[in-house]
Design an enzyme around this catalytic site. Structure first.
Site, short mmCIF file in Angstrom:
data_model
loop_
_atom_site.label_atom_id
_atom_site.label_comp_id
_atom_site.label_asym_id
_atom_site.label_seq_id
_atom_site.Cartn_x
_atom_site.Cartn_y
_atom_site.Cartn_z
CB CYS A 107 -54.20 6.41 67.37
SG CYS A 107 -53.77 7.58 68.69
CG HIS A 211 -57.13 3.94 69.98
ND1 HIS A 211 -56.23 3.01 69.51
CD2 HIS A 211 -56.41 5.01 70.36
CE1 HIS A 211 -54.99 3.50 69.62
NE2 HIS A 211 -55.08 4.72 70.13
CD GLU A 213 -57.93 0.12 68.57
OE1 GLU A 213 -57.15 0.48 69.47
OE2 GLU A 213 -58.33 0.89 67.67
#
Length: 234
Positions: A107, A211, A213
């Site tokens: 990001c 994102h 994660e």
């Protein structure tokens, strides 16, 4: 079993005094077989020693970036910036690239990575682009896949994903604009926004605009592959 790689992770620094980092970054690195270490700002003069100690670098998401770093003054829609974070990240990116050590940029991370190599960015895509755009800051949970990205077939990202078109989450209003060599654009969304960049001269340097994660922690296979390949490269 050999030693696990040590992965430095940068974090959001609110007004250069308060650190915060989603546990998803930490857990994604642990799941992929690395040892995560959260990096501080303010050690710009010691980045050579720091870069020598870590095996890989994750540039985490967070606030906006100082546009003065790419020769622009602040747009009215620019959000909160952290000059101390900007300068530390630029310094450590330079050292990691010079040492050909792996970097995964997420990001905000893809944007500061692009600036570090001499590129620039949109301070606010909605007011700086004329074309109609998708919703890039989704109003949904972090694990919701809100739009598609199209990855280049012969890219590192395309190889990791194993498919050309897949869904991602989205939390940004800034985006990469001009990408200088030796980096290439390796994915875009359907409205043309750059969603991934990568180096063609380094072993593993990948920036993604979404994102991965929280998606990796919750079992999304492409996101897990991104972290697995990154940690293996380290």
């Amino acid at each position: 079993m050999g030693k696990k790689p040590i992965i430095g992770i940068t974090s959001h620094v609110e007004l250069d005094y308060k650190y915060s980092l989603s546990n998803d970054y930490v857990q994604s690195i642990i799941q992929a077989g690395g040892i995560p270490v959260i990096l501080p700002i303010g050690v710009d003069s010691d980045v050579a020693q720091l870069a020598d100690k870590i095996d890989g670098l994750v540039l985490a998401g967070g606030g906006d970036i100082d546009p003065m770093l790419f020769g622009e003054e602040p747009h009215p829609n620019l959000g909160m910036i952290s000059p101390g974070r900007d300068s530390f990240e630029l310094a450590i990116i330079e050292k990691m690239l010079a040492a050909n050590k792996p970097i995964l940029a997420v990001c905000r991370g893809i944007q500061i990575l692009n600036i570090a190599i001499g590129g620039d960015m949109y301070q606010d895509i909605y007011s700086q682009k004329d074309e109609p755009l998708l919703q890039h800051s989704q109003k949904a949970t972090r694990t919701h896949l809100s739009h598609y990205v199209m990855a280049n077939e012969n890219s590192l990202l395309g190889d990791i994903a194993g498919q050309a078109k897949f869904k991602v989450n989205s939390y940004h209003h800034q985006a990469v604009r001009h990408v200088p060599k030796p980096f290439i654009v390796s994915a875009r969304s359907s409205d043309g926004i750059i969603e991934a960049i990568e180096s063609v001269e380094h072993s593993f340097v990948l920036g993604v605009q979404w994102h991965p994660e929280p998606l990796a922690v919750h079992g999304d296979s492409i996101s897990k592959n991104i972290f697995n390949r990154f940690v293996q490269s380290c």
